[in-house]
Design an enzyme around this catalytic site. Structure first.
Site, PDB file in Angstrom:
ATOM      1  CE  LYS A   1     -12.401  -0.917  -2.630  1.00 40.54           C
ATOM      2  NZ  LYS A   1     -12.648  -0.466  -1.101  1.00 40.54           N
TER       3      LYS A   1
ATOM      4  NE  ARG B   1      -7.026   3.136  -1.792  1.00 40.32           N
ATOM      5  CZ  ARG B   1      -7.240   1.754  -1.843  1.00 40.32           C
ATOM      6  NH1 ARG B   1      -7.033   0.689  -2.817  1.00 40.32           N
ATOM      7  NH2 ARG B   1      -7.881   1.361  -0.670  1.00 40.32           N
TER       8      ARG B   1
ATOM      9  NE  ARG C   1     -10.234  -5.772   5.740  1.00 41.39           N
ATOM     10  CZ  ARG C   1     -10.024  -4.664   4.777  1.00 41.39           C
ATOM     11  NH1 ARG C   1     -10.878  -4.952   3.627  1.00 41.39           N
ATOM     12  NH2 ARG C   1      -9.464  -3.490   5.022  1.00 41.39           N
TER      13      ARG C   1
ATOM     14  NE  ARG D   1      -5.830  -4.709   4.860  1.00 46.29           N
ATOM     15  CZ  ARG D   1      -6.637  -4.445   3.954  1.00 46.29           C
ATOM     16  NH1 ARG D   1      -7.298  -4.721   2.998  1.00 46.29           N
ATOM     17  NH2 ARG D   1      -6.383  -3.066   3.620  1.00 46.29           N
TER      18      ARG D   1
ATOM     19  NE  ARG E   1      -7.102   1.280   5.142  1.00 40.85           N
ATOM     20  CZ  ARG E   1      -7.998   0.235   5.588  1.00 40.85           C
ATOM     21  NH1 ARG E   1      -7.951   0.059   7.035  1.00 40.85           N
ATOM     22  NH2 ARG E   1      -8.541  -0.731   4.791  1.00 40.85           N
TER      23      ARG E   1
HETATM   24  P1  ADP Z   1      -8.985  -1.243   1.427  1.00 36.90           P
HETATM   25  O1  ADP Z   1      -9.618  -1.683   0.340  1.00 36.90           O
HETATM   26  O2  ADP Z   1      -9.263  -1.903   2.953  1.00 36.90           O
HETATM   27  O3  ADP Z   1      -8.873   0.207   1.537  1.00 36.90           O
HETATM   28  P2  ADP Z   1      -6.696  -2.297  -0.005  1.00 36.90           P
HETATM   29  O4  ADP Z   1      -6.500  -3.601  -0.005  1.00 36.90           O
HETATM   30  O5  ADP Z   1      -7.401  -1.738  -1.257  1.00 36.90           O
HETATM   31  O6  ADP Z   1      -7.570  -1.650   1.191  1.00 36.90           O
HETATM   32  O7  ADP Z   1      -5.573  -1.297   0.121  1.00 36.90           O
HETATM   33  C1  ADP Z   1      -4.629  -1.310   1.067  1.00 36.90           C
HETATM   34  C2  ADP Z   1      -3.512  -0.237   1.046  1.00 36.90           C
HETATM   35  O8  ADP Z   1      -2.627  -0.126  -0.151  1.00 36.90           O
HETATM   36  C3  ADP Z   1      -4.178   1.197   1.071  1.00 36.90           C
HETATM   37  O9  ADP Z   1      -4.480   1.878   2.206  1.00 36.90           O
HETATM   38  C4  ADP Z   1      -2.850   1.968   0.158  1.00 36.90           C
HETATM   39  O10 ADP Z   1      -1.926   2.289   1.454  1.00 36.90           O
HETATM   40  C5  ADP Z   1      -2.522   0.926  -0.640  1.00 36.90           C
HETATM   41  N1  ADP Z   1      -2.810   1.150  -1.894  1.00 36.90           N
HETATM   42  C6  ADP Z   1      -3.656   0.096  -2.404  1.00 36.90           C
HETATM   43  N2  ADP Z   1      -4.343   0.528  -3.809  1.00 36.90           N
HETATM   44  C7  ADP Z   1      -3.697   1.841  -3.876  1.00 36.90           C
HETATM   45  C8  ADP Z   1      -3.558   2.869  -4.985  1.00 36.90           C
HETATM   46  N3  ADP Z   1      -4.327   2.545  -6.012  1.00 36.90           N
HETATM   47  N4  ADP Z   1      -2.806   3.817  -4.740  1.00 36.90           N
HETATM   48  C9  ADP Z   1      -1.976   4.039  -3.667  1.00 36.90           C
HETATM   49  N5  ADP Z   1      -2.358   3.169  -2.802  1.00 36.90           N
HETATM   50  C10 ADP Z   1      -2.915   2.135  -2.707  1.00 36.90           C
HETATM   51  P1  ADP Z   2     -12.792  -3.750   0.636  1.00 39.03           P
HETATM   52  O1  ADP Z   2     -12.074  -4.818  -0.329  1.00 39.03           O
HETATM   53  O2  ADP Z   2     -13.697  -2.757   0.063  1.00 39.03           O
HETATM   54  O3  ADP Z   2     -11.897  -3.119   1.574  1.00 39.03           O
HETATM   55  P2  ADP Z   2     -13.717  -6.418   1.715  1.00 39.03           P
HETATM   56  O4  ADP Z   2     -14.349  -7.139   0.774  1.00 39.03           O
HETATM   57  O5  ADP Z   2     -12.388  -6.577   2.392  1.00 39.03           O
HETATM   58  O6  ADP Z   2     -13.705  -4.662   1.583  1.00 39.03           O
HETATM   59  O7  ADP Z   2     -14.821  -6.281   2.930  1.00 39.03           O
HETATM   60  C1  ADP Z   2     -14.628  -5.963   4.357  1.00 39.03           C
HETATM   61  C2  ADP Z   2     -15.080  -6.830   5.347  1.00 39.03           C
HETATM   62  O8  ADP Z   2     -16.350  -6.513   5.450  1.00 39.03           O
HETATM   63  C3  ADP Z   2     -14.556  -7.964   5.269  1.00 39.03           C
HETATM   64  O9  ADP Z   2     -14.416  -8.509   6.643  1.00 39.03           O
HETATM   65  C4  ADP Z   2     -15.595  -8.745   4.651  1.00 39.03           C
HETATM   66  O10 ADP Z   2     -15.987 -10.264   5.006  1.00 39.03           O
HETATM   67  C5  ADP Z   2     -16.858  -8.069   5.197  1.00 39.03           C
HETATM   68  N1  ADP Z   2     -17.971  -7.953   4.153  1.00 39.03           N
HETATM   69  C6  ADP Z   2     -17.840  -8.000   2.728  1.00 39.03           C
HETATM   70  N2  ADP Z   2     -19.226  -7.750   2.171  1.00 39.03           N
HETATM   71  C7  ADP Z   2     -20.155  -7.755   3.161  1.00 39.03           C
HETATM   72  C8  ADP Z   2     -21.466  -7.534   3.318  1.00 39.03           C
HETATM   73  N3  ADP Z   2     -22.285  -7.581   2.004  1.00 39.03           N
HETATM   74  N4  ADP Z   2     -21.937  -7.590   4.749  1.00 39.03           N
HETATM   75  C9  ADP Z   2     -21.252  -7.771   5.677  1.00 39.03           C
HETATM   76  N5  ADP Z   2     -19.958  -7.972   5.688  1.00 39.03           N
HETATM   77  C10 ADP Z   2     -19.199  -7.841   4.432  1.00 39.03           C
END
Ligand code: ADP
Ligand code: ADP
Ligand code: ZN
Length: 210
Positions: free
Chosen positions: A13, A88, A122, A155, A166
């Site tokens: 995302k 979420r 990542r 992270r 998660r």
């Molecule tokens: P990812 O896409 O890898 O799950 P995010 O960067 O979106 O990670 O979120 C990291 C953490 O921040 C989540 O696991 C949660 O603890 C918190 N968080 C992010 N967005 C929300 C939300 N909309 N509601 C509650 N917690 C959130």
């Molecule tokens: P989210 O925000 O949904 O948690 P990220 O954008 O952080 O996801 O992506 C998670 C990991 O996967 C990062 O290390 C990113 O560089 C990698 N990634 C993102 N898109 C792709 C893709 N299309 N193919 C392979 N790796 C990807």
């Protein structure tokens, strides 16, 4: 265009949002990035959410909703935004509906195995928050951000235990949003597998952007 990016952790995302900002000319709002920056600056919000995030749990709805409401009150979001990682929970979605009308919800379709592979490699920039991957999206220079030269780090919640938590939280609390938005006719599914450029193309096609 007012968009929500919905999908499991590691679906890509944030990465697509970086490209979406250029394509749609709207700001990228990532609640996770806002929380991480609050933690880094040792603000009261950061203090409150640090342990919760590191364990892979969700921050409470009240705190998160208020944060997004305040962000969407700012002028730069009037023409549109990409909301990444919010809502979420159903409560967050209901609250959002009370203060902003989204145009589309982009649902990232991706199997668990791909998500695990992405999360385990990542790397994130400490300064600007940009995402990289040790295999799929390598920085030009090892451990250095292409965009700002900041240091890349792993992270805390990308460790195995927190990843498992998660994914569990995603299934229990976030997955129901797919049906919620489908029923409102807002959901657009995109295939989130494949190369980043392929996912960008899938996104543009799904939204009818040429
Ligand atoms: P990812 O896409 O890898 O799950 P995010 O960067 O979106 O990670 O979120 C990291 C953490 O921040 C989540 O696991 C949660 O603890 C918190 N968080 C992010 N967005 C929300 C939300 N909309 N509601 C509650 N917690 C959130
Ligand atoms: P989210 O925000 O949904 O948690 P990220 O954008 O952080 O996801 O992506 C998670 C990991 O996967 C990062 O290390 C990113 O560089 C990698 N990634 C993102 N898109 C792709 C893709 N299309 N193919 C392979 N790796 C990807
Ligand atoms: Zn950076």
């Amino acid at each position: 265009m007012k968009l929500i990016f919905l999908g499991p952790p590691g679906a890509g995302k944030g990465t697509l949002a970086t490209r979406g900002v250029e394509i749609c000319k709207v700001p990228h709002i990532s609640t996770g990035a806002i929380f991480r920056s609050a933690i880094a600056t040792l603000s009261p919000l950061g203090y409150k959410v640090k342990a919760i995030i590191e364990e892979g749990k969700l921050v409470d709805d009240e705190t998160t909703i208020l944060l997004v409401k305040e962000r969407l009150d700012q002028q730069d979001t009037q023409a549109g935004y990409i909301l990444d990682g919010f809502p979420r929970t159903i409560s967050q979605a209901e609250a959002l509906a009370g203060f902003s009308a989204v145009d589309k919800v982009v649902n990232f379709d991706i199997p668990d195995a791909a998500v695990l592979e992405r999360l385990s490699g990542r790397r994130v920039c400490r300064k600007c928050g940009m995402n990289f991957h040790i295999t799929f999206n390598k920085p030009k220079q090892e451990q250095v951000c292409d965009a700002c030269g900041g240091e890349l780090f792993i992270r805390e919640d990308d460790q195995e235990g927190a990843i498992r938590k998660r994914l569990e939280v995603y299934r229990e609390q976030t997955l129901p949003l797919i049906e919620y938005y489908r029923n409102q006719g807002l959901l657009v599914d995109i295939d989130a597998q494949g190369l980043i450029d392929t996912v960008v193309a899938n996104f543009k096609k799904a939204l009818g952007i040429s």
